[in-house]
Design a protein around this motif. Structure first.
Motif, PDB file in Angstrom:
ATOM      1  N   PRO A  75      22.361 -46.224 -17.368  1.00  0.00           N
ATOM      2  CA  PRO A  75      21.991 -45.064 -17.646  1.00  0.00           C
ATOM      3  C   PRO A  75      23.085 -44.131 -18.292  1.00  0.00           C
ATOM      4  CG  PRO A  75      21.645 -45.812 -15.453  1.00  0.00           C
ATOM      5  CD  PRO A  75      22.392 -46.769 -15.972  1.00  0.00           C
ATOM      6  N   PHE A  76      22.936 -43.369 -19.116  1.00  0.00           N
ATOM      7  CA  PHE A  76      23.671 -42.438 -19.845  1.00  0.00           C
ATOM      8  C   PHE A  76      23.287 -40.984 -19.789  1.00  0.00           C
ATOM      9  CE2 PHE A  76      25.127 -45.919 -21.945  1.00  0.00           C
ATOM     10  CZ  PHE A  76      26.313 -45.829 -22.541  1.00  0.00           C
ATOM     11  N   GLN A  77      23.979 -39.926 -19.265  1.00  0.00           N
ATOM     12  CA  GLN A  77      23.444 -38.703 -19.530  1.00  0.00           C
ATOM     13  C   GLN A  77      22.668 -38.270 -20.868  1.00  0.00           C
ATOM     14  OE1 GLN A  77      25.187 -35.838 -16.749  1.00  0.00           O
ATOM     15  NE2 GLN A  77      24.553 -34.090 -17.902  1.00  0.00           N
ATOM     16  N   LEU A  78      21.494 -37.985 -20.723  1.00  0.00           N
ATOM     17  CA  LEU A  78      21.198 -37.778 -22.253  1.00  0.00           C
ATOM     18  C   LEU A  78      21.495 -36.516 -22.864  1.00  0.00           C
ATOM     19  CD1 LEU A  78      17.172 -39.251 -21.695  1.00  0.00           C
ATOM     20  CD2 LEU A  78      19.512 -40.347 -22.426  1.00  0.00           C
ATOM     21  N   GLY A  79      21.878 -35.692 -22.181  1.00  0.00           N
ATOM     22  CA  GLY A  79      21.919 -34.314 -22.773  1.00  0.00           C
ATOM     23  C   GLY A  79      20.840 -33.737 -22.978  1.00  0.00           C
ATOM     24  N   SER A  80      20.977 -33.218 -24.312  1.00  0.00           N
ATOM     25  CA  SER A  80      19.695 -32.281 -24.834  1.00  0.00           C
ATOM     26  C   SER A  80      18.556 -33.077 -25.309  1.00  0.00           C
ATOM     27  CB  SER A  80      19.905 -31.324 -25.844  1.00  0.00           C
ATOM     28  OG  SER A  80      20.791 -30.038 -25.321  1.00  0.00           O
ATOM     29  N   ILE A  81      18.522 -34.323 -25.307  1.00  0.00           N
ATOM     30  CA  ILE A  81      17.463 -35.054 -25.220  1.00  0.00           C
ATOM     31  C   ILE A  81      16.324 -34.780 -24.250  1.00  0.00           C
ATOM     32  CG2 ILE A  81      16.385 -37.316 -25.445  1.00  0.00           C
ATOM     33  CD1 ILE A  81      19.101 -38.379 -26.656  1.00  0.00           C
ATOM     34  N   SER A  82      16.801 -34.370 -23.020  1.00  0.00           N
ATOM     35  CA  SER A  82      16.146 -33.999 -21.992  1.00  0.00           C
ATOM     36  C   SER A  82      15.098 -32.908 -22.188  1.00  0.00           C
ATOM     37  CB  SER A  82      17.216 -33.599 -20.795  1.00  0.00           C
ATOM     38  OG  SER A  82      18.180 -34.544 -20.544  1.00  0.00           O
ATOM     39  N   LYS A  83      15.536 -32.121 -23.114  1.00  0.00           N
ATOM     40  CA  LYS A  83      14.652 -30.975 -23.603  1.00  0.00           C
ATOM     41  C   LYS A  83      13.166 -31.386 -23.674  1.00  0.00           C
ATOM     42  CE  LYS A  83      17.665 -27.489 -24.670  1.00  0.00           C
ATOM     43  NZ  LYS A  83      18.985 -28.274 -24.358  1.00  0.00           N
ATOM     44  N   SER A  84      13.001 -32.629 -24.532  1.00  0.00           N
ATOM     45  CA  SER A  84      11.686 -33.411 -24.825  1.00  0.00           C
ATOM     46  C   SER A  84      10.909 -33.700 -23.653  1.00  0.00           C
ATOM     47  CB  SER A  84      11.898 -34.496 -25.824  1.00  0.00           C
ATOM     48  OG  SER A  84      12.579 -35.701 -25.121  1.00  0.00           O
ATOM     49  N   PHE A  85      11.802 -33.963 -22.470  1.00  0.00           N
ATOM     50  CA  PHE A  85      10.992 -34.493 -21.241  1.00  0.00           C
ATOM     51  C   PHE A  85      10.357 -33.328 -20.671  1.00  0.00           C
ATOM     52  CE2 PHE A  85      13.778 -38.107 -22.175  1.00  0.00           C
ATOM     53  CZ  PHE A  85      13.070 -39.105 -21.723  1.00  0.00           C
ATOM     54  N   THR A  86      11.347 -32.079 -20.772  1.00  0.00           N
ATOM     55  CA  THR A  86      10.853 -30.787 -20.173  1.00  0.00           C
ATOM     56  C   THR A  86       9.535 -30.221 -20.999  1.00  0.00           C
ATOM     57  OG1 THR A  86      13.005 -30.221 -19.347  1.00  0.00           O
ATOM     58  CG2 THR A  86      11.472 -28.484 -19.425  1.00  0.00           C
ATOM     59  N   ALA A  87       9.660 -30.458 -22.221  1.00  0.00           N
ATOM     60  CA  ALA A  87       8.394 -30.080 -23.000  1.00  0.00           C
ATOM     61  C   ALA A  87       7.168 -30.962 -22.750  1.00  0.00           C
ATOM     62  CB  ALA A  87       8.921 -30.279 -24.510  1.00  0.00           C
ATOM     63  N   MET A  88       7.614 -32.148 -22.643  1.00  0.00           N
ATOM     64  CA  MET A  88       6.280 -33.012 -22.264  1.00  0.00           C
ATOM     65  C   MET A  88       5.639 -32.705 -20.866  1.00  0.00           C
ATOM     66  SD  MET A  88       6.074 -37.286 -21.712  1.00  0.00           S
ATOM     67  CE  MET A  88       5.912 -37.488 -23.448  1.00  0.00           C
ATOM     68  N   ALA A  89       6.710 -32.310 -19.890  1.00  0.00           N
ATOM     69  CA  ALA A  89       6.222 -32.049 -18.543  1.00  0.00           C
ATOM     70  C   ALA A  89       5.248 -30.602 -18.915  1.00  0.00           C
ATOM     71  CB  ALA A  89       7.198 -31.689 -17.789  1.00  0.00           C
ATOM     72  N   VAL A  90       5.690 -29.738 -19.458  1.00  0.00           N
ATOM     73  CA  VAL A  90       4.935 -28.433 -19.830  1.00  0.00           C
ATOM     74  C   VAL A  90       3.579 -29.033 -20.479  1.00  0.00           C
ATOM     75  CG1 VAL A  90       4.725 -26.230 -21.297  1.00  0.00           C
ATOM     76  CG2 VAL A  90       6.885 -27.135 -20.072  1.00  0.00           C
ATOM     77  N   VAL A 185       7.921 -25.384 -14.349  1.00  0.00           N
ATOM     78  CA  VAL A 185       7.356 -26.702 -14.007  1.00  0.00           C
ATOM     79  C   VAL A 185       7.168 -26.596 -12.457  1.00  0.00           C
ATOM     80  CG1 VAL A 185       7.568 -29.415 -13.912  1.00  0.00           C
ATOM     81  CG2 VAL A 185       7.975 -28.029 -16.170  1.00  0.00           C
ATOM     82  N   GLU A 186       8.504 -26.230 -11.861  1.00  0.00           N
ATOM     83  CA  GLU A 186       8.485 -26.292 -10.289  1.00  0.00           C
ATOM     84  C   GLU A 186       7.587 -25.340  -9.836  1.00  0.00           C
ATOM     85  OE1 GLU A 186      13.201 -27.361  -9.294  1.00  0.00           O
ATOM     86  OE2 GLU A 186      12.628 -25.064  -9.253  1.00  0.00           O
ATOM     87  N   VAL A 187       7.234 -24.090 -10.019  1.00  0.00           N
ATOM     88  CA  VAL A 187       6.527 -23.213  -9.752  1.00  0.00           C
ATOM     89  C   VAL A 187       4.884 -23.738 -10.016  1.00  0.00           C
ATOM     90  CG1 VAL A 187       5.608 -20.868  -9.654  1.00  0.00           C
ATOM     91  CG2 VAL A 187       7.993 -21.055  -9.690  1.00  0.00           C
ATOM     92  N   VAL A 188       4.712 -24.078 -11.108  1.00  0.00           N
ATOM     93  CA  VAL A 188       3.168 -24.359 -11.104  1.00  0.00           C
ATOM     94  C   VAL A 188       2.808 -25.476 -10.505  1.00  0.00           C
ATOM     95  CG1 VAL A 188       1.496 -25.015 -13.185  1.00  0.00           C
ATOM     96  CG2 VAL A 188       3.154 -23.028 -13.514  1.00  0.00           C
ATOM     97  N   SER A 189       3.654 -26.835 -10.655  1.00  0.00           N
ATOM     98  CA  SER A 189       3.397 -27.994 -10.124  1.00  0.00           C
ATOM     99  C   SER A 189       3.520 -27.961  -8.538  1.00  0.00           C
ATOM    100  CB  SER A 189       4.278 -29.011 -10.545  1.00  0.00           C
ATOM    101  OG  SER A 189       5.599 -28.687 -10.115  1.00  0.00           O
ATOM    102  N   GLY A 190       4.326 -27.251  -7.886  1.00  0.00           N
ATOM    103  CA  GLY A 190       4.635 -27.175  -6.552  1.00  0.00           C
ATOM    104  C   GLY A 190       5.691 -28.162  -6.160  1.00  0.00           C
ATOM    105  N   ALA A 191       6.445 -29.050  -7.028  1.00  0.00           N
ATOM    106  CA  ALA A 191       7.581 -30.098  -7.018  1.00  0.00           C
ATOM    107  C   ALA A 191       8.732 -29.737  -7.598  1.00  0.00           C
ATOM    108  CB  ALA A 191       7.024 -31.339  -7.490  1.00  0.00           C
TER     109      ALA A 191
END
Length: 475
Positions: A75-90, A185-191
């Motif tokens: 594993p590596f810290q992905l840095g701002s690639i993480s934004k695509s995961f946040t966008a997918m969650a949304v 994501v936290e508020v809407v999902s409750g997680a």
């Protein structure tokens, strides 16, 4: 369905590659052979995917001198690639009917009620057209407690900010946007953000070596190595940052990111619908012609990509939208000023994988000369202080307009230099100096040392002159 998806994405990693794919991998390996030594990167992992077939490879060490090999599953810290995961969650929440892309953020986060950013839409946050500036997103805070509520605390602070520009009018890359989306994501999902990403994206995608930053130190992660005076040294603080997770805290291996890219390029309904994937991978609006929802868009080449930068780690993930190809490169080193350049790895490997044009960054002689100059300045100024004392008789003999000008002008020049080094340079990077020191510690040390010794020389010369003159008058 999720188990089936995990099985299928695992199977593609063992599929035989075709001849053309093999040639691509050989070309990449040749580039790595040439570029990795000059990058001084301790370790590297990469993976290429083409229409579901994935090949991954790795070189070097997780920690310089440790002998612990980097693998495709490190594993590596992905840095701002993480934004695509946040966008997918949304987008998952949008598809569930729980979020609207064009609703104001105050619809979901009550802390924005009555604030200047209340009407900023979810789409504007996703596309970096909210009006929050890069500097606003990079401001340092002292709220990283490691507690589960620190993202909420950070977003409460962001809600009180007045955006630097009117919403929807300009593109301005800002971590603030994705921290707010993470809280959404936290508020809407409750997680918690980490729990949501891990349970709804990482686990279903078969990303078994991946997780989200939790504020702890993990020995399984490749250690970052920032530049250190033409060499490298490992980061001192290896804790992951829970509060920055939505903007840069997804931690994943090259093989796992390949699974993710295979999903993004398969044109199917799975983690999100094919329609939502297409929406993420196209320009978001007029103000964002080269950024979609969590992805940069190269319209000319028909590619989408995102880079990532963490202390001592640089990453890139890229997709060819027309060819169904994807590539990820993870390097546990960040570029120095002309020395230890990682650009040929981070740009060259994706260019070969996606069949795009690429020109090497070369030797970067001008950057090297600038860095050598920075290293020389403190020595020069200290030598000037010694010289001013040894030659104090001549210094005290100065008189007239020209003499006083030669005494006071160095204070003006070194003061201007100090302002440029300590204020202008951080503003050019749109990051506070203490945050910049996490990424370029050697350069920040030299900027401070040059500023302090330069001012010290100017003040010392004045002191030698005026104190000496007072002694002569008293005598």
């Amino acid at each position: 369905m999720w188990r089936l998806l995990s099985l299928l994405t695992a199977l593609v990693l063992t599929s035989p590659v075709n001849a053309q794919f093999g040639e691509t991998m050989q070309a990449i390996e040749a580039l790595v052979d040439e570029a990795m030594p000059t990058s001084s990167a301790p370790g590297l992992a990469y993976a290429v995917v083409e229409r579901g077939t994935v090949q991954a490879s790795a070189r070097g060490e997780m920690l310089l001198g440790s002998g612990r090999a980097v693998t495709a599953d490190t594993p590596f810290q992905l840095g701002s690639i993480s934004k695509s995961f946040t966008a997918m969650a949304v987008m998952q929440l949008v598809e569930a009917g729980e979020v609207s892309l064009d609703a104001g953020i105050s619809t979901y986060l009550e802390e924005f009620n009555g604030q200047a950013g209340a009407a900023i839409t979810v789409r504007e946050l996703l596309s970096h057209t909210s009006g929050y500036s890069t500097l606003q997103g990079n401001q340092s805070h002292t709220d990283q407690t490691g507690g589960s509520d620190e993202l909420a605390a950070r977003v409460n602070r962001l809600a009180e900010l007045v955006p630097a520009a009117q919403r929807g009018q300009r593109w301005w890359y800002s971590n603030a946007n994705y921290l707010i989306l993470g809280r959404l994501v936290e508020v809407v999902s409750g997680a918690t953000f980490a729990d949501y990403i891990e349970s709804e994206i990482l686990e279903p995608a078969g990303m078994n070596s991946s997780f989200v930053a939790d504020g702890e130190v993990h020995e399984t992660i490749a250690t970052g190595h920032p530049p250190w005076f033409t060499g490298r040294r490992p980061v001192a603080d290896r804790r992951t940052s829970r509060v920055m997770a939505p903007a840069g805290g997804v931690i994943a291996s090259a093989a796992d990111v390949a699974r993710y890219l295979a999903i993004m390029t398969n044109g199917q309904d799975d983690l999100i619908s094919a329609e939502s994937k297409a929406l993420m991978l196209q320009p978001a609006n007029v103000a964002s012609p080269f950024y979609g929802l969590g992805w940069f868009i190269d319209v000319e080449n028909g590619d989408a990509y995102h880079t990532g930068l963490s202390p001592g780690v640089e990453t890139i993930a890229a997709l060819s939208l027309s060819e169904g190809r994807g590539v990820v490169v993870l390097v546990n080193a960040s570029s120095g000023m002309g020395f230890g350049l990682t650009a040929d790895l981070l740009s060259g490997i994706p260019a070969i994988a996606l069949d795009d044009p690429y020109v090497s960054v070369g030797s970067q002689l001008s950057a090297k000369l600038f860095f050598v100059m920075l290293m020389s300045l403190p020595v020069f100024f200290v030598a000037g202080i010694v010289g001013a004392w040894l030659l104090r008789a001549g210094l005290r003999a100065k008189s007239g307009v020209s003499g006083h000008f030669s005494l006071w002008f160095p204070l003006l020049t070194t003061g201007t230099m100090s302002w440029a080094f300590l204020s202008l340079v951080p503003n050019l990077f749109s990051v506070p100096l203490n945050t910049l020191s996490l990424y370029q510690p050697d350069m920040v040390i030299l900027l401070i040392a040059s500023s302090v010794t330069g001012l010290a020389l100017a003040v010392f010369r004045l002191g030698v002159f005026y104190l000496g003159r007072n002694e002569q008058i008293q005598a």
